[in-house]
Scaffold this motif. Structure first.
Motif, PDB file in Angstrom:
ATOM      1  N   ALA A 152       0.822  -1.215   0.000  1.00 44.15           N
ATOM      2  CA  ALA A 152       0.000   0.000   0.000  1.00 44.15           C
ATOM      3  C   ALA A 152       0.855   1.263   0.000  1.00 44.15           C
ATOM      4  CB  ALA A 152      -0.934  -0.002   1.209  1.00 44.15           C
ATOM      5  N   ASN A 153       1.933   1.249   0.794  1.00 44.09           N
ATOM      6  CA  ASN A 153       2.822   2.410   0.858  1.00 44.09           C
ATOM      7  C   ASN A 153       3.824   2.441  -0.282  1.00 44.09           C
ATOM      8  OD1 ASN A 153       1.596   3.240   3.247  1.00 44.09           O
ATOM      9  ND2 ASN A 153       3.088   2.172   4.542  1.00 44.09           N
ATOM     10  N   ASP A 154       3.919   1.334  -1.024  1.00 49.43           N
ATOM     11  CA  ASP A 154       4.886   1.194  -2.120  1.00 49.43           C
ATOM     12  C   ASP A 154       6.293   1.515  -1.619  1.00 49.43           C
ATOM     13  OD1 ASP A 154       5.994   0.699  -4.533  1.00 49.43           O
ATOM     14  OD2 ASP A 154       4.958   2.252  -5.631  1.00 49.43           O
ATOM     15  N   ASN A 155       6.704   0.749  -0.598  1.00 50.69           N
ATOM     16  CA  ASN A 155       8.043   0.942  -0.039  1.00 50.69           C
ATOM     17  C   ASN A 155       9.142   0.746  -1.059  1.00 50.69           C
ATOM     18  OD1 ASN A 155       6.757   1.375   2.370  1.00 50.69           O
ATOM     19  ND2 ASN A 155       7.358  -0.562   3.312  1.00 50.69           N
ATOM     20  N   MET A 172       9.555   3.946  -2.910  1.00 49.40           N
ATOM     21  CA  MET A 172      10.125   4.912  -1.977  1.00 49.40           C
ATOM     22  C   MET A 172      11.649   4.764  -1.907  1.00 49.40           C
ATOM     23  SD  MET A 172       9.678   5.151   2.156  1.00 49.40           S
ATOM     24  CE  MET A 172       7.915   4.933   2.074  1.00 49.40           C
ATOM     25  N   ALA A 173      12.125   3.533  -1.731  1.00 49.16           N
ATOM     26  CA  ALA A 173      13.565   3.306  -1.668  1.00 49.16           C
ATOM     27  C   ALA A 173      14.233   3.559  -3.009  1.00 49.16           C
ATOM     28  CB  ALA A 173      13.844   1.879  -1.193  1.00 49.16           C
ATOM     29  N   GLU A 174      13.545   3.185  -4.095  1.00 48.10           N
ATOM     30  CA  GLU A 174      14.086   3.454  -5.431  1.00 48.10           C
ATOM     31  C   GLU A 174      14.270   4.952  -5.653  1.00 48.10           C
ATOM     32  OE1 GLU A 174      12.644   3.154 -10.091  1.00 48.10           O
ATOM     33  OE2 GLU A 174      11.739   1.822  -8.602  1.00 48.10           O
ATOM     34  N   THR A 175      13.304   5.752  -5.190  1.00 45.18           N
ATOM     35  CA  THR A 175      13.399   7.210  -5.325  1.00 45.18           C
ATOM     36  C   THR A 175      14.629   7.746  -4.609  1.00 45.18           C
ATOM     37  OG1 THR A 175      10.992   7.369  -5.456  1.00 45.18           O
ATOM     38  CG2 THR A 175      12.183   9.383  -4.923  1.00 45.18           C
ATOM     39  N   ALA A 176      14.893   7.205  -3.410  1.00 41.67           N
ATOM     40  CA  ALA A 176      16.078   7.640  -2.663  1.00 41.67           C
ATOM     41  C   ALA A 176      17.352   7.294  -3.413  1.00 41.67           C
ATOM     42  CB  ALA A 176      16.078   6.994  -1.276  1.00 41.67           C
ATOM     43  N   GLY A 177      17.416   6.067  -3.949  1.00 43.19           N
ATOM     44  CA  GLY A 177      18.608   5.673  -4.689  1.00 43.19           C
ATOM     45  C   GLY A 177      18.835   6.526  -5.927  1.00 43.19           C
ATOM     46  N   ARG A 178      17.788   6.809  -6.654  1.00 43.18           N
ATOM     47  CA  ARG A 178      17.927   7.629  -7.862  1.00 43.18           C
ATOM     48  C   ARG A 178      18.312   9.070  -7.510  1.00 43.18           C
ATOM     49  NH1 ARG A 178      16.448   4.954 -12.350  1.00 43.18           N
ATOM     50  NH2 ARG A 178      15.006   3.175 -12.186  1.00 43.18           N
ATOM     51  N   TYR A 189       7.319  10.713  -4.221  1.00 48.15           N
ATOM     52  CA  TYR A 189       7.148   9.610  -5.163  1.00 48.15           C
ATOM     53  C   TYR A 189       5.657   9.353  -5.333  1.00 48.15           C
ATOM     54  CZ  TYR A 189       6.097   6.476  -1.216  1.00 48.15           C
ATOM     55  OH  TYR A 189       5.529   5.872  -0.124  1.00 48.15           O
ATOM     56  N   VAL A 190       5.305   8.629  -6.388  1.00 49.41           N
ATOM     57  CA  VAL A 190       3.920   8.291  -6.678  1.00 49.41           C
ATOM     58  C   VAL A 190       3.777   6.779  -6.556  1.00 49.41           C
ATOM     59  CG1 VAL A 190       2.075   8.330  -8.391  1.00 49.41           C
ATOM     60  CG2 VAL A 190       3.654  10.277  -8.203  1.00 49.41           C
ATOM     61  N   THR A 191       2.858   6.336  -5.716  1.00 49.94           N
ATOM     62  CA  THR A 191       2.646   4.904  -5.537  1.00 49.94           C
ATOM     63  C   THR A 191       2.104   4.284  -6.823  1.00 49.94           C
ATOM     64  OG1 THR A 191       0.421   5.274  -4.684  1.00 49.94           O
ATOM     65  CG2 THR A 191       2.188   5.173  -3.078  1.00 49.94           C
ATOM     66  N   ARG A 192       2.575   3.093  -7.129  1.00 53.01           N
ATOM     67  CA  ARG A 192       2.233   2.471  -8.402  1.00 53.01           C
ATOM     68  C   ARG A 192       0.798   1.965  -8.449  1.00 53.01           C
ATOM     69  NH1 ARG A 192       6.897  -1.836  -8.750  1.00 53.01           N
ATOM     70  NH2 ARG A 192       6.601  -1.717  -6.488  1.00 53.01           N
ATOM     71  N   LYS A 200       0.445  10.692  -4.619  1.00 49.53           N
ATOM     72  CA  LYS A 200       1.718  11.380  -4.443  1.00 49.53           C
ATOM     73  C   LYS A 200       2.020  11.462  -2.947  1.00 49.53           C
ATOM     74  CE  LYS A 200       2.951  14.786  -7.077  1.00 49.53           C
ATOM     75  NZ  LYS A 200       3.081  16.113  -7.728  1.00 49.53           N
ATOM     76  N   ARG A 201       3.178  10.984  -2.577  1.00 51.73           N
ATOM     77  CA  ARG A 201       3.567  10.980  -1.167  1.00 51.73           C
ATOM     78  C   ARG A 201       4.944  11.612  -1.023  1.00 51.73           C
ATOM     79  NH1 ARG A 201       1.399   5.397   1.625  1.00 51.73           N
ATOM     80  NH2 ARG A 201      -0.711   5.463   0.745  1.00 51.73           N
ATOM     81  N   SER A 202       5.190  12.134   0.141  1.00 54.20           N
ATOM     82  CA  SER A 202       6.490  12.728   0.443  1.00 54.20           C
ATOM     83  C   SER A 202       7.038  12.107   1.716  1.00 54.20           C
ATOM     84  CB  SER A 202       6.375  14.242   0.590  1.00 54.20           C
ATOM     85  OG  SER A 202       5.523  14.578   1.665  1.00 54.20           O
TER      86      SER A 202
END
Length: 486
Positions: A342-345, A348-354, A463-466, A471-473
């Motif tokens: 639900a949170n698309d963790n 979230m982690a991919e966004t941090a890496g990029r 990021y945007v959950t798939r 849209k979450r921050s």
């Protein structure tokens, strides 16, 4: 099978962080940098050689590695169903569908089919080895026995734990030879094929990495009373998730007498269970350690139902399927993944890496306890503060081994500080924190030089959950190295 595919689609919104460790090895291998996590550092921070090589092949073919892993895992899950159904051709009639149904309603099977790691592919090779061995028992010819040895070798190269399958089958051959039912030469040929295939691989990895065992073994495993207690707690969790299935499997084994097939299945289920207890369980969700023995237990339970009186079989089968589906679905180790989906963790982690890949100075080193998603997408030099991909930390002594989270108990803050990483991150919620959680991070935080050399940094990312497209921050908490103190 439709239900299984629905559940696999649900869990595809999550992938385990450790899967991306193997993915990074695979990507480096595909790029010609060697089977390494950090170029130039030969540390065996994975235990799934064959799976990693398959992912490297996907990368060479231009495929997205995580997507390829999920697609291939789902394919192996369905192929295993087909193999399991073939076992029923030996007189089980409609009961041949029972182990298939039990697998289809098992949440652990669905979750790990798309979780990114090697468990379901390994289960396929284990079941394939059993299928060839059953054919050998029926025919008495060497060809299926040789193929059983090949399948055992492939399973062991997918994860070294599964070498125990070759051991159990080899012991069965020795017992049959001692009873005069099979020639000793058959057992020798089986052992020779396994030795030739797995032995060649083992010698290569020993030369390549310079260690008898994978680095992850040293990072995770130890033997003491606390580890045993944690392993027993993990076993209790397995019983909670599969109560009827395990009871039916063990009861079948106890009542089967001298049936060699049932004996082999029983010994395998008990051996995998003993292994899970011995290593102190694990921190992975969805009872990963039971995934490979799961189809074996399903076959064993179905064999037990087939031994009941005809008027009892259908009722017993329905109770077994309904009980397995309900207990597995309600188990907290499975339902915790719903939150991650639900949170698309993962995103979230991919966004941090990029973000790190775009904003870190080229060559900047990150030290962090999560060696998976973040460094895979960040592509930076990396220090694994838990030691899975770091040989020094893997061999440090853990003061309270068995009392913390499995695989998260080793660390060496002074060593990490001596490496002078440009960035340090502590695990927290939802992803990172400025407060330490694990032993090595606590050591770092307690060192005065850490506070002199590093300053806290907080970055807000979006990021945007798939699935829900929301849209979450969240705040990414880091420590940045400043000018060394005088």
């Amino acid at each position: 099978m439709a239900w299984l595919l629905v559940r696999e689609w649900h869990y595809a919104g999550w992938m385990d962080d450790d899967a991306f460790i193997a993915f990074r090895y695979a990507r480096n291998f595909a790029r010609g940098l060697g089977l390494v996590f950090n170029p130039g550092e030969r540390v065996e921070g994975y235990t799934n050689f064959l799976w990693t090589v398959l992912m490297a092949g996907a990368a060479r073919a231009g495929l997205d590695i995580p997507s390829a892993a999920q697609a291939l895992g789902a394919a192996f899950s369905l192929a295993t169903l087909g193999l399991v159904a073939f076992f029923g051709r030996r007189g089980l009639q409609w009961i041949a569908l029972l182990p298939v149904a039990l697998l289809c309603v098992s949440e652990s099977w669905a979750a790990w089919a798309v979780g990114g790691l090697e468990n379901v592919p390994a289960a396929f090779f284990v079941v394939l080895a059993l299928w060839f061995f059953w054919s050998y028992l029926d025919q008495g010819t060497l060809q299926p026995l040789r193929w059983a040895a090949v399948a055992c070798s492939l399973a062991a190269m997918t994860h070294p734990t599964h070498l125990l399958v070759a051991g159990v089958l080899g012991a069965a051959l020795a017992l049959e030879a001692r009873r005069g039912r099979r020639p000793w030469l058959h057992g020798a040929q089986f052992a020779a094929v396994v030795a030739a295939l797995y032995g060649t691989y083992f010698i290569w990895r020993w030369i390549y990495y310079g260690a008898l065992l994978p680095n992850t073994f040293y990072a995770k495993v130890g033997v003491n009373s606390a580890m045993l207690a944690r392993g027993l707690a993990y076993f209790a969790s397995m019983l909670q998730a599969f109560p009827l299935l395990l009871v039916a499997a063990v009861a079948t084994g106890a009542a089967a007498g001298r049936d060699i097939r049932v004996a082999i299945l029983t010994v395998l289920v008990l051996s995998y269970t003993a292994y899970a207890i011995w290593i102190g369980g694990e921190a992975f969700p969805a009872l990963r350690l039971f995934v490979v023995p799961l189809p074996i237990a399903c076959l064993l339970a179905a064999s037990g139902v087939a031994r009941l009186a005809p008027r009892l079989r259908l009722g017993a089968a329905l109770v077994l399927v309904a009980g397995t589906a309900t207990a597995a679905y309600l188990h907290p180790r499975l339902r915790q993944l719903d939150i991650a989906v639900a949170n698309d963790n993962l995103t979230m982690a991919e966004t941090a890496g990029r973000w790190m890949k775009q904003n870190f100075v080229p060559g900047a080193v990150l030290a962090f306890s999560g060696a998976g998603v973040v460094p895979f997408y960040g592509e930076m030099p990396f220090i694994d503060t838990l030691g899975l991909t770091d040989a020094h930390i893997a061999h440090t002594a853990a003061q309270h081994l068995g009392q913390g989270m499995a695989g998260h108990e080793r660390g060496d803050g002074r060593y990490v500080l001596s490496r002078q990483p440009d960035w340090i991150m502590f695990t927290g919620r939802p992803l990172s924190s400025h407060s330490p959680n694990y032993p090595g991070d606590n050591e770092l935080f307690a060192d005065q030089n850490f506070h002199l050399d590093y300053e806290p940094v907080r970055v807000t990312l979006q990021y945007v959950t798939r699935r829900s497209h929301q849209k979450r921050s969240y705040d990414l908490c880091l420590f940045r190295r400043v000018a060394p103190h005088s």
